[in-house]
Design an enzyme around this catalytic site. Structure first.
Site, PDB file in Angstrom:
ATOM      1  NE  ARG A   1      -3.760  -2.330   0.516  1.00  0.00           N
ATOM      2  CZ  ARG A   1      -3.541  -3.504  -0.072  1.00  0.00           C
ATOM      3  NH1 ARG A   1      -2.566  -3.634  -0.966  1.00  0.00           N
ATOM      4  NH2 ARG A   1      -4.314  -4.539   0.172  1.00  0.00           N
TER       5      ARG A   1
ATOM      6  CB  SER B   1     -10.123  -0.182   4.135  1.00  0.00           C
ATOM      7  OG  SER B   1     -10.613  -1.356   3.569  1.00  0.00           O
TER       8      SER B   1
ATOM      9  CD  GLU C   1      -6.344   2.187   2.619  1.00  0.00           C
ATOM     10  OE1 GLU C   1      -5.850   1.168   3.107  1.00  0.00           O
ATOM     11  OE2 GLU C   1      -7.185   2.191   1.717  1.00  0.00           O
TER      12      GLU C   1
HETATM   13  P1  NAP Z   1     -10.148  -9.220   4.070  1.00  0.00           P
HETATM   14  O1  NAP Z   1     -10.228  -9.982   2.792  1.00  0.00           O
HETATM   15  O2  NAP Z   1     -11.099  -9.533   5.172  1.00  0.00           O
HETATM   16  O3  NAP Z   1      -8.663  -9.258   4.616  1.00  0.00           O
HETATM   17  C1  NAP Z   1      -8.330  -8.557   5.800  1.00  0.00           C
HETATM   18  C2  NAP Z   1      -6.841  -8.567   5.971  1.00  0.00           C
HETATM   19  O4  NAP Z   1      -6.355  -9.897   6.022  1.00  0.00           O
HETATM   20  C3  NAP Z   1      -6.097  -7.859   4.850  1.00  0.00           C
HETATM   21  O5  NAP Z   1      -5.016  -7.185   5.421  1.00  0.00           O
HETATM   22  C4  NAP Z   1      -5.601  -9.004   4.002  1.00  0.00           C
HETATM   23  O6  NAP Z   1      -4.355  -8.750   3.426  1.00  0.00           O
HETATM   24  C5  NAP Z   1      -5.393 -10.087   5.030  1.00  0.00           C
HETATM   25  N1  NAP Z   1      -5.540 -11.400   4.391  1.00  0.00           N
HETATM   26  C6  NAP Z   1      -6.696 -12.082   4.176  1.00  0.00           C
HETATM   27  N2  NAP Z   1      -6.419 -13.255   3.592  1.00  0.00           N
HETATM   28  C7  NAP Z   1      -5.088 -13.304   3.408  1.00  0.00           C
HETATM   29  C8  NAP Z   1      -4.201 -14.257   2.837  1.00  0.00           C
HETATM   30  N3  NAP Z   1      -4.658 -15.420   2.334  1.00  0.00           N
HETATM   31  N4  NAP Z   1      -2.878 -13.973   2.810  1.00  0.00           N
HETATM   32  C9  NAP Z   1      -2.407 -12.824   3.314  1.00  0.00           C
HETATM   33  N5  NAP Z   1      -3.189 -11.896   3.850  1.00  0.00           N
HETATM   34  C10 NAP Z   1      -4.512 -12.112   3.910  1.00  0.00           C
HETATM   35  O7  NAP Z   1     -10.209  -7.656   3.746  1.00  0.00           O
HETATM   36  P2  NAP Z   1     -11.339  -6.648   3.302  1.00  0.00           P
HETATM   37  O8  NAP Z   1     -11.214  -5.496   4.186  1.00  0.00           O
HETATM   38  O9  NAP Z   1     -12.676  -7.289   3.100  1.00  0.00           O
HETATM   39  O10 NAP Z   1     -10.797  -6.215   1.879  1.00  0.00           O
HETATM   40  C11 NAP Z   1     -10.754  -7.120   0.801  1.00  0.00           C
HETATM   41  C12 NAP Z   1      -9.467  -6.923   0.077  1.00  0.00           C
HETATM   42  O11 NAP Z   1      -9.401  -5.600  -0.438  1.00  0.00           O
HETATM   43  C13 NAP Z   1      -8.235  -7.103   0.963  1.00  0.00           C
HETATM   44  O12 NAP Z   1      -7.256  -7.761   0.205  1.00  0.00           O
HETATM   45  C14 NAP Z   1      -7.858  -5.691   1.292  1.00  0.00           C
HETATM   46  O13 NAP Z   1      -6.496  -5.525   1.618  1.00  0.00           O
HETATM   47  C15 NAP Z   1      -8.215  -4.988   0.000  1.00  0.00           C
HETATM   48  N6  NAP Z   1      -8.380  -3.551   0.144  1.00  0.00           N
HETATM   49  C16 NAP Z   1      -7.417  -2.766  -0.383  1.00  0.00           C
HETATM   50  C17 NAP Z   1      -7.488  -1.409  -0.284  1.00  0.00           C
HETATM   51  C18 NAP Z   1      -6.394  -0.576  -0.885  1.00  0.00           C
HETATM   52  O14 NAP Z   1      -5.652  -1.011  -1.730  1.00  0.00           O
HETATM   53  N7  NAP Z   1      -6.244   0.630  -0.447  1.00  0.00           N
HETATM   54  C19 NAP Z   1      -8.562  -0.819   0.347  1.00  0.00           C
HETATM   55  C20 NAP Z   1      -9.554  -1.648   0.844  1.00  0.00           C
HETATM   56  C21 NAP Z   1      -9.450  -3.031   0.769  1.00  0.00           C
HETATM   57  P3  NAP Z   1      -4.128  -7.810   2.158  1.00  0.00           P
HETATM   58  O15 NAP Z   1      -4.398  -6.429   2.638  1.00  0.00           O
HETATM   59  O16 NAP Z   1      -2.696  -8.042   1.839  1.00  0.00           O
HETATM   60  O17 NAP Z   1      -5.040  -8.277   1.105  1.00  0.00           O
END
Ligand code: NAP
Length: 372
Positions: A196, A271, A366
């Site tokens: 990020r 987020s 964020e």
């Molecule tokens: P989520 O899928 O519930 O995941 C929550 C956290 O757990 C995130 O930090 C995600 O890592 C981590 N995670 C889940 N499964 C994983 C795996 N197999 N290996 C490594 N890390 C894992 O999150 P959510 O809030 O519903 O969001 C869905 C996705 O959208 C996530 O990947 C989240 O990071 C992404 N997102 C990105 C942004 C951005 O780029 N600014 C904003 C909002 C949401 P990661 O963060 O590495 O995926």
């Protein structure tokens, strides 16, 4: 003088229509003027629908207009805020006492000499670009479906989701260097991508304005199904690119993480907190069983911020005045209608204090804070 259109000259900032001379920056487009508006309400340009007015506002449809807007801000000693899709910002109730530059550069072009390379202007809608690639069977960004905002914002925070990040497909980023006034093409390595993060939101913050991004995708590539949510969706079977896009959209929509005018839960900046990366030892120090965490490297782990927030007592649907936490995802702070930036800050502070006192972890917001 609300929403009144007017232009300013470089010399006296007088009202009335003034055509700007070309700034010192020259490159290959023909536009010679920008139109500067004043007292423009910023809330409609944000997905949170919160924020006061911009003192000055320019919509730039080409590179010359971007350069001219930067020149105008410099000449008049104004702060400059570069606005993309407004999906990751919190604008102060006071607004922004400077120039807001809205990036409206449009177009997608094949990249000569590069198989499945595409150069996309910064003002293109990100999700429309993902759909365009998926329709052409180009793999590499399908897991990033449904993310709001513009293409230009994607390298800034190295947007990622469900195991895919834009840094995996970005070849280069075309930018205006605000220091030198030159157009530069930064390679992937020069962007300094990590989780990020890039030079654009860290070491070189406020130096470059992203004009276009070149991605290299894989024709007929295998879609990425790595994360639990996606694996469960497909029950372990392989799926076509279009199906993976649809699955990501469905998963995100179920969490109200796809902008939908009819869904009050989606009046958010996505987020609101970063998922903290902390030393692995913290997991045992906290002494709570089954803390979800994912290894980042040998020493650090990533803990889902949503879990910390909920465990600290902030349930989905929690309210504070006219703002609250989404009923579908505890990481999204939402405007329930008539909410203010001050209320969002109060809720942010409350969550941060509770998570800090319970787990000793400092949650970092964020979104970018504008005009505070
Ligand atoms: P989520 O899928 O519930 O995941 C929550 C956290 O757990 C995130 O930090 C995600 O890592 C981590 N995670 C889940 N499964 C994983 C795996 N197999 N290996 C490594 N890390 C894992 O999150 P959510 O809030 O519903 O969001 C869905 C996705 O959208 C996530 O990947 C989240 O990071 C992404 N997102 C990105 C942004 C951005 O780029 N600014 C904003 C909002 C949401 P990661 O963060 O590495 O995926």
């Amino acid at each position: 003088m609300d929403n009144e259109k007017r232009t300013m000259d470089h010399e006296g900032m007088k009202s009335g229509i003034v055509h700007f001379p070309l700034s010192d920056v020259h490159f290959d487009n023909s536009a010679k003027t920008i139109e500067i508006q004043s007292n423009i309400s910023l809330a409609p340009f944000t997905t949170m629908k919160i924020g006061g007015k911009a003192r000055f506002f320019v919509k730039a449809g080409n590179e010359q207009q971007v350069a001219d807007a930067v020149g105008f801000a410099k000449k008049n000693d104004l702060g400059l805020f570069v606005l993309g899709g407004g999906s990751n910002i919190l604008v102060s109730d006071k607004g922004f006492d400077g120039l807001v530059l809205q990036i409206a550069l449009k177009g997608i072009e094949d990249c000569p000499g590069q198989d499945f390379g595409l150069t996309v202007k910064a003002g293109e809608n990100w999700d429309a670009f993902v759909a365009y690639c998926v329709e052409r069977d180009l793999a590499g960004i399908e897991c990033l479906s449904g993310i709001p905002g513009f293409v230009g914002g994607t390298p800034v925070q190295n947007v990622g989701a469900y195991g895919q990040e834009v840094s995996e497909t970005i070849v280069s980023v075309r930018c205006l260097d605000r220091n030198s006034g030159e157009i530069v093409e930064l390679s992937n390595a020069e962007c300094g991508f990590s989780y990020r993060t890039s030079i654009f939101n860290s070491t070189m913050r406020d130096r470059f304005i992203v004009l276009a991004v070149t991605y290299r995708l894989k024709k007929g590539g295998v879609p990425k199904i790595v994360y639990k949510d996606l694996r469960e969706y497909f029950g372990g079977t392989a799926a076509a690119l279009a199906k993976v896009r649809k699955a990501v959209l469905n998963i995100r929509a179920a969490k109200s993480m796809v902008i939908d005018a009819n869904d009050p839960n989606s009046q958010s900046a996505g987020s609101f907190f970063k998922n903290p990366i902390v030393p692995g030892s913290i997991i045992t120090e906290i002494g709570v069983e089954n803390i979800p965490h994912f290894p980042v490297d040998e020493e650090t782990v990533k803990i889902p911020a949503a879990w910390l927030i909920e465990t600290a007592g902030f349930y989905k649907g929690y309210k504070l005045g006219n703002v609250g936490i989404s009923t579908k995802h505890s990481l999204a702070l939402i405007n329930l209608g008539g909410g203010t930036a001050e209320e969002i800050l109060a809720l942010t502070g409350r969550i941060q204090a509770e998570v800090e006192s319970k787990f000793g972890i400092s949650l970092q917001p964020e979104p970018i804070f504008v005009g505070f």
